[in-house]
Structure formats: C-alpha cells, structure tokens
Design a protein around this motif. Structure first.
Motif, PDB file in Angstrom:
ATOM      1  N   VAL A 139       0.840  -1.200   0.000  1.00 47.35           N
ATOM      2  CA  VAL A 139       0.000   0.000   0.000  1.00 47.35           C
ATOM      3  C   VAL A 139       0.872   1.246   0.000  1.00 47.35           C
ATOM      4  O   VAL A 139       0.641   2.193  -0.754  1.00 47.35           O
ATOM      5  N   ALA A 140       1.893   1.251   0.853  1.00 47.41           N
ATOM      6  CA  ALA A 140       2.786   2.406   0.937  1.00 47.41           C
ATOM      7  C   ALA A 140       3.512   2.657  -0.381  1.00 47.41           C
ATOM      8  O   ALA A 140       3.765   3.807  -0.752  1.00 47.41           O
ATOM      9  N   LEU A 141       3.829   1.574  -1.093  1.00 52.78           N
ATOM     10  CA  LEU A 141       4.534   1.696  -2.368  1.00 52.78           C
ATOM     11  C   LEU A 141       3.588   1.978  -3.537  1.00 52.78           C
ATOM     12  O   LEU A 141       4.044   2.163  -4.669  1.00 52.78           O
ATOM     13  N   GLY A 142       2.301   1.999  -3.264  1.00 51.81           N
ATOM     14  CA  GLY A 142       1.329   2.202  -4.329  1.00 51.81           C
ATOM     15  C   GLY A 142       1.172   0.989  -5.214  1.00 51.81           C
ATOM     16  O   GLY A 142       0.741   1.095  -6.364  1.00 51.81           O
ATOM     17  N   ASN A 143       1.513  -0.179  -4.676  1.00 54.00           N
ATOM     18  CA  ASN A 143       1.427  -1.429  -5.437  1.00 54.00           C
ATOM     19  C   ASN A 143       0.573  -2.416  -4.648  1.00 54.00           C
ATOM     20  O   ASN A 143       1.055  -3.107  -3.745  1.00 54.00           O
ATOM     21  N   LEU A 144      -0.696  -2.491  -4.977  1.00 54.08           N
ATOM     22  CA  LEU A 144      -1.630  -3.340  -4.236  1.00 54.08           C
ATOM     23  C   LEU A 144      -1.493  -4.814  -4.597  1.00 54.08           C
ATOM     24  O   LEU A 144      -2.235  -5.644  -4.066  1.00 54.08           O
ATOM     25  N   LYS A 145      -0.537  -5.139  -5.442  1.00 52.34           N
ATOM     26  CA  LYS A 145      -0.274  -6.543  -5.762  1.00 52.34           C
ATOM     27  C   LYS A 145       0.736  -7.173  -4.788  1.00 52.34           C
ATOM     28  O   LYS A 145       0.945  -8.381  -4.824  1.00 52.34           O
ATOM     29  N   LEU A 146       1.355  -6.336  -3.965  1.00 54.85           N
ATOM     30  CA  LEU A 146       2.407  -6.827  -3.065  1.00 54.85           C
ATOM     31  C   LEU A 146       1.808  -7.240  -1.724  1.00 54.85           C
ATOM     32  O   LEU A 146       1.122  -6.466  -1.063  1.00 54.85           O
TER      33      LEU A 146
END
Length: 350
Positions: A139-146
């Motif tokens: 979420v923090a990285l803007g990547n909801l796949k992680l």
C-alpha cells in the motif's frame, strides 16, 4: 586520533548501547504489561497501531535513506527489513528468490521478545505486528499486488519468524495482504549475497547512534499510541508501572556503562544526569542541602511528536523511580509539575 580520544568515543558508544538496552526493555515490557493487565485483544490492537504508525512514518523515507527505492517492490521491502533491523542490532536474514519474491527471516533469539519475555507473547500479538507493518508495504509503495506470506512465528514454537514478500498478478484485498503458509520454509541464508550498507555513508559513529535510536524510537511511537488507544489515565498507569519494573530490573546492567554504583541519592543523581546526556538531553544538576535537583531542559525523543500528551511523561517518571529503587532503598524521585507536561522537567532526588 589519539588513544585517549578513541577511549572517550568507545565509552560514549557504550553508554548509547546501554540507553538502547533500557528503552528496548521498556518497549518489550510495555507490550507484556498490556497483555497481562488488559488482555490479548487489547495488546494486539496496541501492537498493530504501533507498527502501522512506524510503517507509515518510516518505511518510504527509509527506502530512500538506504538507497533501495529503485528495486522491485518485493525485493525493496525485504531488503529494507534486513538493513534497517541490522542497524538496530536485530538478528535478521534476507534471501532473494526472484524479482517478485524475496524472503526475510528473524532467527532466534528474537530481539523484540528478549530473554524469557517470549514466553508471555500470544501469537495474536505477533500477528498484529505483521498486519501493522509487513502487510502494508505494498500500500505504501502504491502497489496493491504486493503482499506478505508468513511461514513461521517464533512465539508459536517455530524456529524463528519468517516469510516472503510476493508480488502477485492481481491487486490484493485487505484481508489477503497477509497470508500464512506454515507448510513452507525459507531457503538458507548466505551472508555473501546479502545487501550491505555503504561504509562511506554509514561510518562507525553513525551506526552507533542509529543503534541507540532504533530502540528509543519504539518508545517514541508506543507512548502516544498507548494514550490514543486507551486514554490518558489508563495509559499513564501502564507507562508508569512498566517504567518502574524495567528500571528496577535493569539498573545494575545499565549502571555499569556509566561507572555508577548502588548507594546514595548523590550517586543516583550523578548517574541520572549522565543518562539524560547519553540520550541527547540537556540537563543541569544542583545540590541543595542533600536534596538534588536535575533540571532537564529537553526531551529530544518526544520533541517532534505531533500528538504528544502529558501522560507520555509517565515513561520517564516510572523509569527514573525504578532506576532509583535499583540504586538503593529510600531514594525518592519526584517530578515537579511541568507546564503542559513538557520540558523543562525538574527532578527532585533525595
């Protein structure tokens, strides 16, 4: 650099490490105090809030500081945990598998549950730590796949806390960002392939101060979170009680680095003055007819906390009272009322 200068720096670093040990013990002790006085559910909520707040405040700036922002998300997240925890003296391992899958492992002994403390930590509290931080890195990285997959928890009797960051082919719902796969096991750790800090930008003095700050910052986060979750009265009681217990238990261990001995109010006042200086606080000491006053001009740890509450000062009250009791019987320590619960703090000893 002269031998005398080297000796002075080593003595300073030893004091910093003792400050780290004291705050480390306080943080672990605070979690156990909440477990035993408020129950597992409240402790899990508290731990979740602490680690989510730390993650939101420190993860992205930490990636930049450690030079990891350019890496694939799973690798960046895992390397962040490896390097940031290594700086704090935490046993940690990192294993790369692919650009979309990287492991992190905290082998025994666990830093956060030092010594016998691990026997008092429910699995739900450990899971709350993962929910608060590891599960939110995507979420923090803007990547909801992680997401993060936990394969072991040491508090459940397994040989460490471990798991891997995985970048999936689809966005993850909230409850899928942390999964458990106890049938899997991390690959072996090879120190030769692990990331390392650049020596030029992380010289010994910086590492020593970072080691101290790593432990202190857990308390910086935990105290205001405790106040917000449980209210000032209950939180103040829990902070004060924990401080007294930890101070009494740890005086002998901490005092050695300060060449302090058990004894009188005078000896304790000198020790406390040195302790404050070792945590980067400005303080003066005055002897008025057998009663010592220490005027603490700053509390650097809490200086920039936006939601600071006067109840947070119960951390220091408890710790100093406990340390005094460890130094000798009948050494009273009193904090004179401070405007808004902020420094200057005036401590009366004796």
């Amino acid at each position: 650099m002269t031998e005398a200068t080297d000796g002075a720096r080593e003595a300073q670093w030893l004091k910093w490490r003792s400050v780290a040990d004291l705050y480390h013990a306080f943080f672990t002790g605070l979690i156990l105090t909440v477990v035993t006085r408020r129950g597992t559910a409240d402790a899990a909520e508290f731990v979740f809030r602490v680690f989510r707040r730390q993650q939101q405040e420190r993860f992205l700036p930490g990636l930049e500081k450690l030079g990891l922002s350019h890496l694939p998300p799973a690798v960046a997240a895992a390397q962040y945990h490896y390097l940031s925890n290594w700086i704090g003296g935490v046993h940690v391992e990192y294993m790369y598998e692919t650009d979309r899958k990287a492991w992190i492992r905290y082998p025994p002994p666990r830093w956060i549950w030092r010594g016998t403390a691990i026997c008092g930590v429910p699995g739900e509290v450990s899971r709350a730590m993962l929910r608060g931080w590891h599960a939110n890195n995507g979420v923090a990285l803007g990547n909801l796949k992680l997401g993060f997959v936990c394969t072991k928890q040491s508090v459940d009797g397994q040989d460490g806390l471990e798991g891997y960051y995985c970048e999936y082919d689809h966005p993850l719902e909230i409850d899928a960002r942390l999964k458990f796969a106890r049938h899997l096991e991390a690959p072996s750790f090879d120190p030769a392939t692990a990331p390392a800090l650049p020596v030029v930008s992380w010289p010994k003095p910086r590492l020593e101060k970072a080691y101290r700050n790593y432990a202190m910052e857990y308390v910086k986060t935990a105290a205001p979170v405790l106040v917000q979750v449980f209210g000032p009265e209950d939180a103040g009681y829990l902070l004060h009680l924990t401080g007294r217990l930890i101070g009494m238990q740890y005086f002998d261990e901490i005092a050695r680095s300060f060449a302090a001995n058990r004894g009188s109010a005078r000896e304790f006042a000198v020790f406390l003055h040195s302790l404050l200086e070792a945590q980067d606080d400005t303080a003066g000491i005055d002897d008025s007819g057998g009663v010592f006053e220490i005027r603490q001009q700053s509390w650097k740890l809490m200086a920039d906390v936006g939601d600071y509450h006067p109840a947070c000062a119960r951390v220091l009250e408890g710790l100093f009272e406990g340390l005094a009791a460890g130094c000798g019987r009948h050494i009273p320590v009193h904090l004179k009322p401070a405007t808004g619960g902020r420094p200057p703090f005036v401590w009366s000893i004796g």
